[in-house]
Write a protein that holds these residues in place. Structure first.
Motif, PDB file in Angstrom:
ATOM      1  N   GLN A 178      20.645  23.898 -14.422  1.00  0.00           N
ATOM      2  CA  GLN A 178      20.637  24.474 -15.764  1.00  0.00           C
ATOM      3  C   GLN A 178      21.224  25.884 -15.769  1.00  0.00           C
ATOM      4  OE1 GLN A 178      18.153  22.995 -14.251  1.00  0.00           O
ATOM      5  NE2 GLN A 178      17.005  21.620 -15.625  1.00  0.00           N
ATOM      6  N   ILE A 179      20.948  26.626 -14.687  1.00  0.00           N
ATOM      7  CA  ILE A 179      21.475  27.985 -14.603  1.00  0.00           C
ATOM      8  C   ILE A 179      22.986  27.956 -14.376  1.00  0.00           C
ATOM      9  CG2 ILE A 179      21.406  30.114 -13.236  1.00  0.00           C
ATOM     10  CD1 ILE A 179      18.443  29.420 -12.676  1.00  0.00           C
TER      11      ILE A 179
ATOM     12  N   LYS B 215      11.698  30.301 -15.703  1.00  0.00           N
ATOM     13  CA  LYS B 215      12.429  30.295 -16.981  1.00  0.00           C
ATOM     14  C   LYS B 215      13.936  30.386 -16.765  1.00  0.00           C
ATOM     15  CE  LYS B 215       8.772  32.518 -19.705  1.00  0.00           C
ATOM     16  NZ  LYS B 215       8.402  33.737 -20.459  1.00  0.00           N
TER      17      LYS B 215
ATOM     18  N   LEU C 223      17.613  32.024 -16.447  1.00  0.00           N
ATOM     19  CA  LEU C 223      18.271  33.115 -17.167  1.00  0.00           C
ATOM     20  C   LEU C 223      17.700  33.317 -18.558  1.00  0.00           C
ATOM     21  CD1 LEU C 223      21.984  32.636 -16.086  1.00  0.00           C
ATOM     22  CD2 LEU C 223      20.343  34.354 -15.312  1.00  0.00           C
ATOM     23  N   ALA C 224      16.926  32.333 -19.035  1.00  0.00           N
ATOM     24  CA  ALA C 224      16.273  32.502 -20.335  1.00  0.00           C
ATOM     25  C   ALA C 224      15.299  33.675 -20.317  1.00  0.00           C
ATOM     26  CB  ALA C 224      15.550  31.215 -20.726  1.00  0.00           C
ATOM     27  N   SER C 225      14.870  34.080 -19.121  1.00  0.00           N
ATOM     28  CA  SER C 225      13.961  35.235 -19.028  1.00  0.00           C
ATOM     29  C   SER C 225      14.638  36.512 -19.519  1.00  0.00           C
ATOM     30  CB  SER C 225      13.460  35.412 -17.592  1.00  0.00           C
ATOM     31  OG  SER C 225      14.552  35.576 -16.700  1.00  0.00           O
TER      32      SER C 225
ATOM     33  N   LEU D 255      16.133  36.765 -22.189  1.00  0.00           N
ATOM     34  CA  LEU D 255      15.907  36.842 -23.632  1.00  0.00           C
ATOM     35  C   LEU D 255      14.768  37.794 -23.980  1.00  0.00           C
ATOM     36  CD1 LEU D 255      16.295  33.048 -24.526  1.00  0.00           C
ATOM     37  CD2 LEU D 255      17.794  34.907 -25.271  1.00  0.00           C
ATOM     38  N   HIS D 256      13.939  38.122 -22.994  1.00  0.00           N
ATOM     39  CA  HIS D 256      12.841  39.077 -23.218  1.00  0.00           C
ATOM     40  C   HIS D 256      13.353  40.517 -23.289  1.00  0.00           C
ATOM     41  CE1 HIS D 256       9.614  36.128 -22.706  1.00  0.00           C
ATOM     42  NE2 HIS D 256      10.275  35.637 -21.672  1.00  0.00           N
TER      43      HIS D 256
ATOM     44  N   ARG E 124      19.329  40.498 -25.366  1.00  0.00           N
ATOM     45  CA  ARG E 124      19.048  39.233 -26.040  1.00  0.00           C
ATOM     46  C   ARG E 124      20.218  38.745 -26.900  1.00  0.00           C
ATOM     47  NH1 ARG E 124      14.854  40.835 -29.071  1.00  0.00           N
ATOM     48  NH2 ARG E 124      13.438  40.583 -27.306  1.00  0.00           N
TER      49      ARG E 124
ATOM     50  N   ILE F 230      23.142  36.932 -25.119  1.00  0.00           N
ATOM     51  CA  ILE F 230      22.841  35.581 -24.639  1.00  0.00           C
ATOM     52  C   ILE F 230      22.841  34.605 -25.811  1.00  0.00           C
ATOM     53  CG2 ILE F 230      21.107  34.148 -23.490  1.00  0.00           C
ATOM     54  CD1 ILE F 230      20.172  36.706 -22.053  1.00  0.00           C
ATOM     55  N   ILE F 231      22.192  35.014 -26.908  1.00  0.00           N
ATOM     56  CA  ILE F 231      22.127  34.154 -28.092  1.00  0.00           C
ATOM     57  C   ILE F 231      23.524  33.886 -28.637  1.00  0.00           C
ATOM     58  CG2 ILE F 231      21.337  34.060 -30.495  1.00  0.00           C
ATOM     59  CD1 ILE F 231      18.816  35.567 -29.571  1.00  0.00           C
TER      60      ILE F 231
ATOM     61  N   LEU G 113      24.971  31.118 -26.645  1.00  0.00           N
ATOM     62  CA  LEU G 113      24.267  29.858 -26.862  1.00  0.00           C
ATOM     63  C   LEU G 113      24.669  29.209 -28.190  1.00  0.00           C
ATOM     64  CD1 LEU G 113      20.682  30.819 -25.594  1.00  0.00           C
ATOM     65  CD2 LEU G 113      22.371  29.395 -24.434  1.00  0.00           C
TER      66      LEU G 113
END
Length: 680
Positions: free
Chosen positions: A9-10, A358, A360-362, A364-365, A370, A373-374, A377
């Motif tokens: 996934q990464i 989590k 690379l979704a980590s 997003l914190h 953020r 990344i969004i 996506l």
């Protein structure tokens, strides 16, 4: 635990997201050109400072993240200070390189200390007062206690400092946190770090290794918490070596380091109390060093940025799991030994492993990251340009560069000899190989030294009865101030106006003021970091930075509190200096209108009132364009002084009260209260 691997996934879309993150990090961390500029400016400033210092003065070195090239919000400023006449040696054979009659030799004795730490034994019969006061007797020898030395030197540079680790720490003007470390220097590479030299097969380059080894190391005043002599031990510091290593990184490696620092601050340590923040940015830097040297990632580039970050994060996770973080130079020094073990280690690992799961979704914190990344996506086919020239415009770069240059231009002037020595030092550097940023920094320094020298000379001879001496001093001062127009920015001309006013030449002062007013009124002028982008680009776009500086830049007026520039501000300077602040910073337009009022009151009362009205409108109604929030205390104060001189006591009282309500950037409140008392 096996070293975690990157999940599929990464891997999916990692290149595209890496490029987006590269674009997002450049405004936060800086482009390679911005980082190079910051380093060059600090390097030349430091070289001028140290070359002009006398043998009984500290050598100073900025260290930490600002020296490395970071300007991220919340970064503190770290300085190291030492005397070159107090060198440390590793064995007695090295005494041959020193004059024992002029230098106080110190021997490193590390046999009883943990790796990376040592005791410092004074070899010579006498030493400086601070060393003598910090001596303790052990094993029949005289040793310098790190605890005592730290307590003695803590407030040397900034009197309000408190002990924090090996440093004296505090907050400058309530804005910037600082750490001042008083240490000792060694010209030789530590024997305990000799294995590091042997490890350097791929990185860093041989010439960097040679430079690092030649530069030796330092000793900072803190012992190992688990050592037998914690109060007397010193830690071997590789700050200078680390600086050179960071300088040798490519930009992707530097951005990876910056990304780890952001991740630590905004994600890992978010919501934790100070006692729970076990990881620090030094651990992040160490991980990057090891990862580069071990050549785990063969291609550090923008497309691999997140992969580089993830490998470094995995290494930190592995270290926490094992409870071992090896120092990059002395691997036997486990930097986790004193605080990351037992329950604290387990809690930290669980926290980090949660972020690992989590993926690379980590990220997003992180509030800073953020959106980038969004963006990817939601727009997987978005074309991303990583060309640095398109990421930062010419005007953005210029603004940050001038901000950097004027921000570090802070060499104090103690006397005329010291100022002239700095001018001579600048002259010597001009013939050296310099970058374009360093040339510009020397240009700004020259203007600063010239106007300080001019006013210092005037102060020295203002009360003399020798007319010839006064005449010569005046001619020299005028000549130096006129030279500043060749080197400085537009607002530097106001120093000439100040000088003419101080020497009662009101007509000449007003002539300079009028010309300066015309130039400052141009729509393309950059006031500190505020500028009309279009007009600036039309007027000076593509021209040399020297031309831009002289024709399109106005920066705050800086008054050294030990030099009298305007008699009307003596009280404020005295009070600010008593509160340990070396300078007053005044917006250029505030100085211009003040001088205009002060001069016209001797020649034309109606124009004096007009100038006072202009000053009042500026201070009352400016929205931060010409009078920044930090400078409102002195701006309201100056308005009050002018109103008091004009006889408008009611308005003066209101202005002084407003000055008291502002952020106390200059700590002049007692001066304000004195002036209120004068109103009766």
């Amino acid at each position: 635990m096996d070293s975690p691997s990157i999940t599929p996934q990464i891997e999916t879309g990692i290149q595209h997201m890496s490029e987006s993150m590269f674009v997002g990090l450049c405004p936060i961390v800086g482009t390679s050109q911005q980082v190079a500029m910051r380093r060059d400016v600090i390097d030349i400033m430091e070289m001028v400072t140290n070359k002009a210092r006398t043998s009984n003065q500290n050598t100073v070195m900025m260290s930490g993240s600002r020296r490395e090239g970071f300007r991220m919000k919340g970064s503190d400023v770290d300085f190291m200070y030492w005397f070159n006449n107090q060198p440390v040696i590793w064995d007695l054979s090295q005494t041959q390189f020193y004059n024992v009659h002029r230098q106080f030799l110190i021997l490193s004795v590390s046999s009883e200390s943990p790796p990376g730490f040592t005791l410092l034994q004074l070899l010579t019969p006498r030493a400086g007062n601070r060393v003598t006061s910090a001596l303790v007797t052990m094993n029949g020898g005289r040793y310098i206690s790190s605890y005592k030395y730290r307590e003695i030197t803590c407030s040397d540079i900034n009197p309000n400092s408190t002990v924090h680790g090996p440093c004296g720490s505090g907050v400058l003007r309530g804005v910037v946190e600082y750490d001042d470390a008083h240490c000792f220097v060694c010209d030789f590479w530590p024997p305990s770090a000799s294995s590091w030299i042997a490890r350097c097969h791929i990185w860093p380059q041989p010439q960097v290794v040679r430079d690092i080894v030649r530069s030796g190391c330092h000793f900072v005043a803190i012992g190992h918490k688990l050592g037998n002599h914690e109060s007397n031990e010193w830690r071997i510091s590789f700050s200078l070596a680390e600086q050179k290593l960071v300088y040798s990184m490519n930009h992707c490696q530097f951005l990876t380091y910056g990304l780890l620092k952001l991740f630590l601050k905004e994600v890992i340590n978010n919501g934790l109390g100070d006692n729970e923040k076990l990881l620090c940015s030094y651990h992040m830097k160490t991980a990057v060093f090891w990862m580069i040297q071990q050549n785990t990632i063969p291609n550090w580039c923008s497309q691999n940025l997140l992969k580089c970050f993830w490998y470094c994060f995995k290494l930190i996770l592995k270290w926490v799991y094992e409870g071992v973080c090896p120092n990059f130079f002395i691997p036997e020094n486990n930097m986790f030994l004193s605080n990351i073990h037992g329950g604290a280690q387990n809690r930290l690992f669980v926290r980090l492993f949660g972020f690992y799961e989590k993926g690379l979704a980590s990220l997003l914190h992180s509030p800073s990251l953020r959106s980038y990344i969004i963006n990817v996506l939601y727009n997987p086919r978005l074309s991303i340009c990583t060309d640095e020239q398109t990421l930062v415009s010419e005007i953005e770069f210029d603004t940050k560069m001038f901000e950097e240059i004027y921000g570090v231009n802070s060499i104090p002037a103690s006397d005329l000899y010291f100022i002239i020595k700095h001018l001579n030092t600048v002259e010597q550097f001009i013939v050296s190989p310099l970058t374009q940023y360093q040339v510009l920094m020397l240009q700004v320094l020259t203007a600063s030294f010239l106007h300080r020298a001019a006013f210092t000379l005037q102060n020295m001879y203002s009360n003399t009865t020798e007319n010839k001496l006064m005449y010569i001093a005046d001619r020299m001062s005028c000549h130096m101030l006129k030279l500043t127009t060749k080197f400085g920015c537009i607002s530097d001309r106001l120093y000439i106006a100040m000088y003419y006013y101080k020497t009662l030449r009101y007509t000449e002062a007003l002539s300079v003021i009028e010309m300066t007013k015309v130039d400052l009124a141009q729509p393309y002028v950059m006031y500190n970091w505020t500028v009309d982008t279009e007009r600036y680009t039309e007027a000076v776009g593509g021209q040399s930075w020297s031309t831009k500086l002289r024709h399109a830049v106005a920066w705050g007026i800086k008054l050294d509190n030990r030099i009298i520039y305007i008699n009307e501000l003596m009280t404020e300077q005295m009070v600010s200096l008593q509160n340990h602040l070396p300078t007053l910073f005044i917006p250029p337009l505030v100085v211009l209108h003040m001088l205009e009022f002060l001069c016209y009151r001797h020649t034309d009362t109606m124009r004096a009132q007009t100038a006072l009205n202009d000053l009042q409108v500026l201070v009352h109604h400016d929205q931060g364009l010409y009078v920044s929030v930090e400078l409102r205390d002195i701006s309201w104060q100056i308005l009050g002084i002018c109103q008091q001189i004009s006889g408008n006591l009611r308005s003066a009282l209101y202005s002084y009260q407003q000055s008291l309500r502002q952020y106390p950037f200059h700590k002049i409140q007692s001066a304000t209260l004195m002036r209120i008392h004068e109103l009766g």
